[in-house]
Design a protein around this motif. Sequence first.
Motif, PDB file in Angstrom:
ATOM      1  N   ARG A  21      26.242  26.103  50.956  1.00 44.09           N
ATOM      2  CA  ARG A  21      26.635  27.247  50.129  1.00 44.09           C
ATOM      3  C   ARG A  21      25.560  27.556  49.084  1.00 44.09           C
ATOM      4  N   ALA A  67      27.544  19.405  61.618  1.00 43.20           N
ATOM      5  CA  ALA A  67      27.297  19.494  60.190  1.00 43.20           C
ATOM      6  C   ALA A  67      28.345  18.659  59.459  1.00 43.20           C
ATOM      7  N   SER A  68      27.887  17.739  58.601  1.00 40.08           N
ATOM      8  CA  SER A  68      28.845  16.904  57.870  1.00 40.08           C
ATOM      9  C   SER A  68      29.459  17.693  56.720  1.00 40.08           C
ATOM     10  N   ILE A 101      27.977  20.840  54.655  1.00 42.72           N
ATOM     11  CA  ILE A 101      28.614  22.163  54.679  1.00 42.72           C
ATOM     12  C   ILE A 101      28.747  22.679  53.242  1.00 42.72           C
ATOM     13  N   MET A 102      29.140  21.769  52.322  1.00 39.22           N
ATOM     14  CA  MET A 102      29.297  22.185  50.929  1.00 39.22           C
ATOM     15  C   MET A 102      27.930  22.533  50.312  1.00 39.22           C
ATOM     16  N   ARG A 125      24.291  30.145  57.989  1.00 43.07           N
ATOM     17  CA  ARG A 125      24.969  29.133  57.162  1.00 43.07           C
ATOM     18  C   ARG A 125      25.198  27.860  57.981  1.00 43.07           C
ATOM     19  N   THR A 126      25.516  28.015  59.258  1.00 41.82           N
ATOM     20  CA  THR A 126      25.699  26.839  60.111  1.00 41.82           C
ATOM     21  C   THR A 126      24.381  26.064  60.235  1.00 41.82           C
ATOM     22  N   GLU A 157      21.235  25.868  68.612  1.00 36.61           N
ATOM     23  CA  GLU A 157      21.696  24.648  67.925  1.00 36.61           C
ATOM     24  C   GLU A 157      20.750  23.495  68.252  1.00 36.61           C
ATOM     25  N   ALA A 166      23.811  24.201  57.124  1.00 38.53           N
ATOM     26  CA  ALA A 166      24.680  23.015  57.043  1.00 38.53           C
ATOM     27  C   ALA A 166      24.156  21.896  57.941  1.00 38.53           C
ATOM     28  N   ALA A 184      25.034  36.152  59.021  1.00 43.26           N
ATOM     29  CA  ALA A 184      24.792  35.213  57.919  1.00 43.26           C
ATOM     30  C   ALA A 184      25.556  33.910  58.148  1.00 43.26           C
ATOM     31  N   GLU A 185      26.715  34.003  58.807  1.00 44.06           N
ATOM     32  CA  GLU A 185      27.501  32.786  59.095  1.00 44.06           C
ATOM     33  C   GLU A 185      26.740  31.842  60.006  1.00 44.06           C
TER      34      GLU A 185
END
Lengths: 387, 249
Positions: free
Chosen positions: B195, B186-187, B191-192, B73-74, B40, B77, B69-70
């Motif tokens: 995707r 992540a705001s 986050i949106m 994704r973080t 991070e 984000a 993958a998650e």
Amino acid sequence: MMFELSEEHRMLKDLVAKFVDRELMPLEPAVLAREAQGQKVGLTDEEEARLHARCKELGLWGLDVPAELGGANLPVVALMGMNEELGRTPVPFYFPPDSPNLHMLMAAANPEQRRLYLDPYARGEAKSAIAISEPGAGGDPAAMITRAVKDGGDWVINGRKIWISRVPYADFTIVMARTGEGKRHEGITAFIVEKGTPGFHIEREIPMLGGQRTYEVLLEDCRVPEAQMLGRLGQGFAPMQLRLTIRRLQMGAWCTGMAVRALDMLCSHARQRSTFGVRLADRQAVQWWIAEAATKIHACRLMVLDAAAKQDAGQDVRTEASMVKVFATEMAQDVIDHAMQAYGAMGMTKELPLQLMMQKVRTMRVYEGPSEVHRMVIARRVLDSRR
Amino acid sequence: MKILVPVKRVVDYNVKVRVKSDGTGVETAGVKMSMNPFDEIAVEEAVRLKEKGVATEIVAVSMGVAASAETIRTALAMGADRGILVETDVDLQPLAVAKLLKAIVAKEAPNLIIMGKQAIDDDMSATGQMLAALLGWPQGTFASKVAIEGDGVTVVREVDGGLETVALTLPAIVTTDLRLNEPRYASLPNIMKARKKPIETLKPADLGVDPAPRLTVLTVAEPPKRQAGVKVGSVAELVAKLKTEAKVI
């Protein structure tokens, strides 16, 4: 089929978890101290302004506001995870705007009302309240007698409303009043009454458990223009029900979060504290509390997610919302009570958040409908559905 | 400048790790997983370099099971631009990860790799160094400060005796220590947006790497339980115990 939040909604829940840990938890001792000194339990204007600025940075604003109004347009399911995290601390805070009236305005406001009231409310600039209960009509709002009578281009409202939250700070209050001859929930209409409208008197502030405040309002020839009738004449009960449903689901998520916190505290204490040479964690009585708590938290979370997903799918979830409300509030009260018992004298102090959570959850068993009324409604629907 | 940031999916730092009853590893079923905290910090440093206009693209790479993958994704984000997932069920050890990363470097040609100094699961602290050796790149490990200057990077390292400053020529590898920065969260809008950012999925075979373990784990065990201590009533008693029981003085 997996009964869990999607990846994206889990990330949003994690974001709120961090917000709670880093921004709200540090304020908790001050909030507890204010409550212990008999002051209003809340944040100072500076604290709130700082948190709101942080929320704007993080986009934690207008969560369920439609995209065309500048919101994140999140489904109710996503909000449940986020509200669960907010529930972990009794520091009173929500991400503006408060959801229930938002949903009522979205369901009922006409284009002009959307411009005047919904838009500033959705932006988090306007605050609102809702006046439903009356001295003789609380858990049974359909028994209300406050009446609005048409006079030329205006409606003139007379009556008495009680247990209204936030009304002194509200830029407008949604007032429910009887307009027709119909019985019970028929003939009830919603009106938007702006702050400072003549005849809208805030009679007294009523201190409640948990440092909360509600207000009693007298409506005396309170005149509002026809344009401030919210929704259709005599059809105010359904959008009001919608707002109550949203709040009840939210309460389910808050209770889950409160119980999670209480269970965390119970476990950490049970592993440290020994009495008569045995750790509390090794005593069956305490182990059963822990097992019960973990099981009921799991059940509650699933109930909340199920009801929220159905709500998002456009189903009528009034029954599920009643079940959630009864189960969640009673579950959280039990878990907090056991945590307090395990802490012994320490659990009785005003230094721990448990007592404030306990006061809050006690009021939650009453507001937005007492458990008994919800049980009555659930039973009636179950009975009616059988041949 | 393109920055590559490897990110690892590990048991969340708040979770109390439990050893599996058969001693083959630790329990991960039903356990909350998160991005390795040192990674991070690496993502945060890369995002700051992009915000300063130094970096132009950040590619986050993760390896392991599909759920990794998650973790990507973080990173997306937080501000990474795209992701690469090397998907495998094989238990990946540092050398395998370093070889896979080398193959990705050949494909992506980054100017800088920023990665955690170690992962909090096995605490190997080896992948960055191995990758540097495989690539023949300079390395600045345990970084508490990173500054890009021209075609080089200056890294302040946390070493036992204090702080050491090294100057590296790009391309280079930096591994992050705790005090380098405090990662943002992540705001909601980011986050949106995450995707919509692309994640490319590869297999080790696509990169021509055999990820099979070279080390054999014999057994994994809990640390031995500490004996309860005793309270002494006086300094004299303490000294006596140190002499006669502990036999250290």
